[in-house]
Design a protein around this motif. Structure first.
Motif, mmCIF file in Angstrom:
data_model
loop_
_atom_site.group_PDB
_atom_site.id
_atom_site.type_symbol
_atom_site.label_atom_id
_atom_site.label_comp_id
_atom_site.label_asym_id
_atom_site.label_seq_id
_atom_site.Cartn_x
_atom_site.Cartn_y
_atom_site.Cartn_z
ATOM 1 N N ARG A 74 38.486 41.726 44.194
ATOM 2 C CA ARG A 74 38.581 42.496 45.441
ATOM 3 C C ARG A 74 37.279 43.191 45.770
ATOM 4 O O ARG A 74 36.930 43.348 46.931
ATOM 5 N N ASN A 125 44.315 43.051 35.636
ATOM 6 C CA ASN A 125 44.015 44.066 36.648
ATOM 7 C C ASN A 125 42.509 44.264 36.834
ATOM 8 O O ASN A 125 42.035 44.421 37.960
ATOM 9 N N THR A 177 48.267 40.780 46.290
ATOM 10 C CA THR A 177 48.956 42.038 46.536
ATOM 11 C C THR A 177 50.313 41.688 47.138
ATOM 12 O O THR A 177 50.536 40.552 47.577
ATOM 13 N N GLN A 178 51.210 42.655 47.198
ATOM 14 C CA GLN A 178 52.508 42.397 47.812
ATOM 15 C C GLN A 178 52.336 42.043 49.287
ATOM 16 O O GLN A 178 53.035 41.170 49.805
#
Length: 176
Positions: free
Chosen positions: A85, A78, A144-145
């Protein structure tokens, strides 16, 4: 010293135990971080941040929810994704497949880390191909989803449902 004894000492904020923890896990975590970031200096910075987070948040670890190694691995993953990001990196060009991720863990020199990594590849390979692809994108490549939805060209809701179902299926395989 067992992992449980080590964790007890770390809960007491014993710096020597924390140094031992670092020695046990830093190479594995660095490998995961580096394979996401592809930059030595950034990876070293993130590794340091990860161990600070482990130190500060150890009281949030719950052994009933999973193994300690999995918990710290998620912190490292993470933190790496957050760094990616923040720099607006393109995830699809910067990451490895799940086969390479498992290879990194399997070839670590620490016996404890090898024990944690044993079977990951075999368990994932038992899943349906769509689950393998979703887990690869979401957990090993840091998508990400929404990004996975775009990559797979399926609706976001479908990705969320399939992800949930795939994790459930993986849990069932692990508990069998």
């Amino acid at each position: 010293m067992t992992q449980e004894e080590l964790l007890e000492q770390i809960y007491k904020k014993d710096s020597k135990a924390f140094t031992l923890l670092y020695d046990m896990y830093s190479k594995s975590l660095y490998g995961v971080i580096y394979n996401l970031l592809k930059d030595k200096e950034e990876s070293e910075d993130v590794l340091q941040e990860v161990f600070v987070k482990i130190w500060k948040n150890l009281d949030t670890y719950n052994d009933k929810k999973g193994r300690f190694f999995t918990w710290i691995l998620n912190i490292a993953r993470n933190a790496s994704i957050d760094r990616l990001r923040s720099k607006s990196h393109n995830n699809s060009k910067k990451n490895l497949s799940s086969d390479n991720f498992v290879h990194i863990l399997d070839h670590n020199t620490s016996t404890t880390n090898k024990i944690d990594a044993i079977g990951i590849k075999q368990f994932i390979q038992k899943l349906k191909p769509k689950c393998i692809r979703i887990i690869d994108l979401l957990f090993f490549k840091g998508y990400t989803q929404k990004e996975a939805s775009e990559e797979l060209d399926i609706p976001l809701g479908t990705v969320k449902t399939q992800n949930r179902n795939c994790i459930k299926e993986l849990r069932n395989i692990l508990q069998a």
